[in-house]
Design a protein around this motif. Structure first.
Motif, short mmCIF file in Angstrom:
data_model
loop_
_atom_site.label_atom_id
_atom_site.label_comp_id
_atom_site.label_asym_id
_atom_site.label_seq_id
_atom_site.Cartn_x
_atom_site.Cartn_y
_atom_site.Cartn_z
N THR B 329 0.83 -1.21 0.00
CA THR B 329 0.00 0.00 0.00
C THR B 329 0.86 1.25 0.00
N GLY B 330 2.03 1.15 0.59
CA GLY B 330 2.89 2.31 0.74
C GLY B 330 3.48 2.80 -0.57
N ARG B 331 3.32 2.02 -1.64
CA ARG B 331 3.86 2.45 -2.93
C ARG B 331 2.87 3.28 -3.73
N ASP B 332 1.59 3.21 -3.33
CA ASP B 332 0.56 3.93 -4.07
C ASP B 332 0.38 5.32 -3.45
N PRO B 333 0.70 6.38 -4.21
CA PRO B 333 0.61 7.72 -3.62
C PRO B 333 -0.81 8.06 -3.16
N ARG B 334 -1.83 7.49 -3.82
CA ARG B 334 -3.19 7.82 -3.40
C ARG B 334 -3.50 7.23 -2.03
N VAL B 335 -3.03 6.01 -1.81
CA VAL B 335 -3.25 5.39 -0.50
C VAL B 335 -2.49 6.16 0.57
N VAL B 336 -1.27 6.56 0.25
CA VAL B 336 -0.48 7.33 1.21
C VAL B 336 -1.16 8.67 1.50
N GLY B 337 -1.70 9.29 0.43
CA GLY B 337 -2.43 10.54 0.61
C GLY B 337 -3.64 10.35 1.52
N LEU B 338 -4.32 9.24 1.32
CA LEU B 338 -5.48 8.90 2.16
C LEU B 338 -5.04 8.74 3.60
N ALA B 339 -3.91 8.08 3.78
CA ALA B 339 -3.37 7.91 5.14
C ALA B 339 -3.12 9.28 5.76
N GLY B 340 -2.61 10.21 4.92
CA GLY B 340 -2.39 11.57 5.42
C GLY B 340 -3.68 12.20 5.89
N LEU B 341 -4.74 12.04 5.09
CA LEU B 341 -6.04 12.59 5.47
C LEU B 341 -6.52 11.99 6.79
N MET B 342 -6.31 10.68 6.92
CA MET B 342 -6.75 10.01 8.16
C MET B 342 -6.02 10.57 9.37
N VAL B 343 -4.74 10.87 9.22
CA VAL B 343 -4.00 11.45 10.34
C VAL B 343 -4.54 12.84 10.65
N VAL B 344 -4.78 13.62 9.58
CA VAL B 344 -5.29 14.98 9.79
C VAL B 344 -6.60 14.94 10.57
N ILE B 345 -7.48 13.98 10.25
CA ILE B 345 -8.75 13.86 10.97
C ILE B 345 -8.51 13.31 12.37
N GLY B 346 -7.63 12.31 12.46
CA GLY B 346 -7.40 11.66 13.75
C GLY B 346 -6.85 12.62 14.80
N ILE B 347 -6.04 13.60 14.36
CA ILE B 347 -5.46 14.54 15.33
C ILE B 347 -6.56 15.37 16.01
N VAL B 348 -7.71 15.54 15.33
CA VAL B 348 -8.83 16.23 16.00
C VAL B 348 -9.17 15.51 17.30
N GLY B 349 -9.16 14.17 17.23
CA GLY B 349 -9.42 13.38 18.44
C GLY B 349 -8.40 13.66 19.53
N VAL B 350 -7.13 13.78 19.11
CA VAL B 350 -6.07 14.08 20.08
C VAL B 350 -6.38 15.39 20.78
N ARG B 351 -6.76 16.39 19.99
CA ARG B 351 -7.01 17.72 20.56
C ARG B 351 -8.21 17.71 21.50
N LEU B 352 -9.26 17.00 21.09
CA LEU B 352 -10.44 16.93 21.95
C LEU B 352 -10.07 16.29 23.28
N ASN B 353 -9.27 15.23 23.21
CA ASN B 353 -8.89 14.54 24.44
C ASN B 353 -7.92 15.34 25.30
N ILE B 354 -7.26 16.30 24.71
CA ILE B 354 -6.41 17.17 25.52
C ILE B 354 -7.27 18.13 26.33
N VAL B 355 -8.25 18.73 25.65
CA VAL B 355 -8.97 19.83 26.28
C VAL B 355 -10.05 19.36 27.26
N ILE B 356 -10.92 18.47 26.80
CA ILE B 356 -12.15 18.25 27.56
C ILE B 356 -12.01 17.34 28.79
N PRO B 357 -11.43 16.13 28.66
CA PRO B 357 -11.45 15.24 29.84
C PRO B 357 -10.77 15.84 31.06
N ALA B 358 -9.67 16.57 30.85
CA ALA B 358 -8.95 17.13 31.98
C ALA B 358 -9.83 18.10 32.77
#
Lengths: 316, 512
Positions: B329-358
């Motif tokens: 999968t790592g050879r296909d730039p579209r799949v890698v791009g998709l992985a990038g998008l997933m990280v961009v979305i996933g970091i929202v979860g990181v931020r929410l978990n920083i602010v609210i639970p504490a």
């Protein structure tokens, strides 16, 4: 301008009975405008302007570095203390000494000693505070924490009155991005300048005691009843809550009823406490009731390990 | 094919415009009616908007730091995305500042931070960092685009050429010498920019790290986590942009190579980020200080456990890492791009978990019951039953597993060389991904107080039993207005980004 003029005739009579009326016309204009803006002006003005709620008028003049209330201090009556004197009398005498110190330009450090053995959990303090400061829903300068200890038959409830602890080293003030909140050097009370506060709520997150609240603009009644539109005497500023106007959208907190103290009155919660569990006075005065109780009785302070140096002591 | 594409593009525009319009309407409502339209309260005074604020500041700082690899450290391979990195840093910073603005109780006083000083406030220091940062960004961008802007102004007479002409600020010098001078200045600016960008996001972390009242935030690790996750999100954003939108003029082979390089960079940062998260959680749990452990348990097993496990870890880290690192999968730039998008979305979860639970953990025992003016979650009638919500939750898990399976199948098909399967599986993967996102949205909507769902019912979660359940309830779920306003501001930022991308010479090849 027309607003002021229509209100003026009814107001002047009331205002003239107050001894701290500003002399110059300009400041009087502004003073009147404050009341004039109240919707209930005609109806409620007499109640608001009664002797009890006299605002220290000069304080309403916003100076660059605001010092509320920049007082004509009013001392409590001189009371001869004897064996029979009540706790209230003792505290009023303490307050008189403290205010005299302030008049001489000396510093005081207001604090409290709360007797956990005497608190019955009636929450009269919370109600008195709400009535005094006209606080909206979700803002309550003091709360009574409640915990059950033990199991039946050996069980009891512990009640703990908690105002703002007026920390000696408050974590809430350094975080403010606009310097809208600070600890007053002269009396140790942590205050908020509502006109400076931008409502970022950083101080709410920084307070380890949950003593700060955000005024979300909510109200108890709909349509608004007159008693929710009374001007709050806080800081001697007499603000009426309205959407988009301070203190709506601001952080709010307990200030030991600053406006009452400098008029020779005890904080509303102290005065109302049915068990006389809350003691108020100058911690720097070795003869005050609070100093005496703290010296004689075992006590704790909340989360001392954070280095906050709270000015509220809990007597065990 | 061409027609289909055009249809897709206009559909995309329509959705974007509608979402932005509705969202900005919500912002207006918020401006008129005040903070009362949010579900924020005295226990959780910071919520969705603050989470998005640090999210976008992180994206910005990450993109910028990546650009310094090129302009300061001379990593020329990445040069084709240099301007794009700077421009997305600028737009992300604006987005972050939009979110701070609508989060203020008195929006009209935002400018007073420059008048009323409190130098000891991290927030105040930060605001100065943001200003410096904007100046550096604009200067770098301008210098890098200067010659292309001049060419663009000279080439045509249409409105774009005229705009370019204005943006040149009167500069006419097209000589090689001036280009070299630009590069030197950019290098110096980039060098200055590094501490500034670290200050921008490390400092944003410090806003939280200095709050000793909240054990989860308080500590020296926090600003570092912010910087590392910023780098991860910035690299991921550029991976995604390059794979699907930017770099059209590049040689396909070069572009593919670049996407994969960026994808690997993202994974490197992500792995480091995971290490820090592991450190944070393991040390916290080992320490066993109740206020600290309770917050960690709340993140892992509280009502929003899925934000941590599914959004942050599975969707935002594990799957993307797998997609990038696994050779098929790592050879296909579209799949890698998709992985990038997933990280961009996933970091929202990181931020929410920083602010609210504490914030969600009351600062004193009994504080949450002491004063009962909070809308009591238990009295709200659920719009979805607990069973339904749980079903949706499990479907989310299932969809994630299916996505993973299909991706594995694609890889397998590629290895065995059956192209017909690949296309079918590609479509299946997209459908599965769509359902995953849809179900996540449902899950979010289902627990939103705006729809009247009791969050108290959700404390018992399917995997909560692993380490024991937390009985801490949630005091905050974003209100409908908070969601819509956020979507509006994000839509606006995307709009600004797309317009800027279309108009400005952000691609290096242009005019060469």
């Amino acid at each position: 301008m027309s607003n002021q003029q229509t209100v003026e005739p009814t107001q002047v009579v009331e205002v003239e009975t107050i001894d701290s009326v500003p002399e110059d016309l300009e400041s009087r204009r502004r003073f009147l405008a404050k009341f004039g803006s109240a919707v209930f002006a005609g109806l409620m003005a007499p109640a608001v302007l009664s002797k009890e709620f006299t605002p220290p008028v000069e304080a309403a003049e916003a100076s660059p570095s605001r010092r509320f209330p920049d007082v004509p201090v009013r001392l409590p009556p001189a009371i001869e203390l004897d064996e029979e004197s009540s706790v209230i009398d003792r505290m009023l005498a303490d307050l008189r000494r403290a205010l005299e110190k302030r008049q001489r330009g000396e510093k005081v450090r207001f604090g409290m000693a709360v007797d956990l053995q005497k608190c019955t959990g009636c929450r009269a303090c919370t109600v008195a505070c709400k009535a005094e400061n006209v606080t909206p829903p979700e803002v309550s300068y003091n709360v009574v924490l409640e915990q059950e200890v033990g199991t039946y038959p050996n069980v009891r409830r512990v009640f703990m009155y908690k105002p703002c602890l007026q920390c000696g080293n408050p974590p809430c003030t350094p975080v403010c991005p606009v310097g809208a909140t600070w600890k007053r050097e002269e009396d140790g009370i942590v205050v908020i300048d509502y006109d400076k506060c931008i409502g970022c709520r950083y101080c709410l997150t920084a307070c380890p005691y949950g003593s700060r609240f955000i005024d979300l603009g909510k109200s108890y009644t709909d349509p608004l009843q007159p008693y929710e539109q009374i001007a709050s005497p806080e800081y001697g500023e007499n603000r009426v809550r309205a959407t988009g106007q301070s203190p709506v959208g601001n952080a709010r907190k307990c200030h030991f009823c600053l406006h009452r103290i400098y008029q020779g009155m005890l904080p509303a919660c102290v005065e109302t406490c049915i068990g006389r569990a809350i003691h108020f006075g100058d911690l720097d005065d070795p003869e005050s009731l609070v100093s005496e109780l703290i010296a004689k009785r075992p006590h704790i302070r909340l989360k001392e390990e954070l280095g906050t140096d709270p000015s509220v002591y809990y007597l065990l | 094919m061409e027609r289909q594409n055009r249809l897709l593009v206009s559909l995309g525009w329509t959705v974007l415009l509608v979402v932005t319009a509705v969202g900005l309407g919500a912002v207006v409502i918020r401006a008129v009616r005040g903070l009362g339209v949010t579900n924020l309260n005295y226990i959780v005074p910071w919520g969705l908007w603050v989470a998005f604020y640090i999210y976008f500041i992180g994206l910005s700082a990450g993109s910028f730091l990546l650009s310094t690899l090129i302009y300061v450290f001379g990593y020329k391979k990445l040069e084709p995305i240099g301007r794009l990195a700077l421009f997305s840093a600028l737009i992300a910073l604006l987005a972050g500042l939009f979110f701070v603005l609508i989060d203020l109780g008195h929006m009209e006083r935002f400018w007073t931070v420059f008048k009323n000083r409190n130098w000891w406030s991290v927030l105040e220091i930060e605001i100065h960092f943001y200003v410096l940062y904007i100046i550096v960004l604009l200067a770098e961008l301008w210098l890098l685009m200067r010659q292309d802007l001049i060419r663009c102004a000279q080439q045509g007479t249409d409105w774009r050429a005229r705009l370019c002409g204005i943006l040149t600020l009167g500069s006419r010098d097209l000589s090689e010498a001036s280009a070299a001078r630009d590069w030197r200045i950019v290098r110096i600016l980039g060098l200055l920019g590094i501490p500034i960008a670290i200050g921008v996001h490390g400092g944003t972390g410090a806003i939280f790290a200095v709050v000793k009242a909240r054990p989860l935030w308080y500590g020296p690790l926090f600003p570092i986590i912010f910087i590392v996750s910023a780098l991860a999100s910035g690299a991921a954003l550029l991976t995604f942009l390059l794979a699907f939108f930017a770099g059209r003029g590049l040689d396909p082979e070069q572009r593919r190579d670049l996407v994969i390089t960026l994808g690997r960079l993202t994974v490197g940062f992500l792995l480091f980020d995971l290490l820090l998260i592991w450190s944070e959680f393991s040390v916290g749990i080992y320490g066993g200080i109740p206020e600290h452990v309770e917050v960690l348990r709340l993140i892992m097993f509280g009502p929003f456990w899925w934000v941590f496990w599914l959004v942050q870890l599975l969707f935002g880290a594990i799957i993307p890492i797998f997609l990038v690192l696994w050779p098929p999968t790592g050879r296909d730039p579209r799949v890698v791009g998709l992985a990038g998008l997933m990280v961009v979305i996933g970091i929202v979860g990181v931020r929410l978990n920083i602010v609210i639970p504490a914030l969600n953990l009351p600062v004193l025992p009994g504080f949450h019951e002491a004063y009962t003016m909070l809308p009591a979650p238990t009295q709200v009638v659920p719009a979805l039953t607990e069973t339904q919500i749980r079903t949706v939750t499990w479907l989310v898990v299932l969809a994630a597993i299916v996505t993973l399976g299909i991706v594995a199948a694609i890889a397998w098909a590629e290895r065995t060389g059956r192209p017909a399967y690949r296309q079918a599986l590609g479509v299946a993967a997209m459908v599965s991904l769509f359902f995953f996102v849809l179900l996540l949205v449902l899950r979010v909507a289902g627990t939103s107080a705006a729809l009247g769902v009791s969050v108290a019912d959700l404390t018992r979660t399917p995997i909560g039993g692993v380490f024991g359940r937390t009985e801490v309830r949630s005091y905050y779920t974003p209100s409908l207005n908070e969601w819509l306003s956020s979507m509006g501001l994000i839509g606006l930022s995307i709009f600004l980004f797309v317009v800027g991308y279309q108009v400005l010479p952000l691609e290096t090849h242009e005019g060469h």
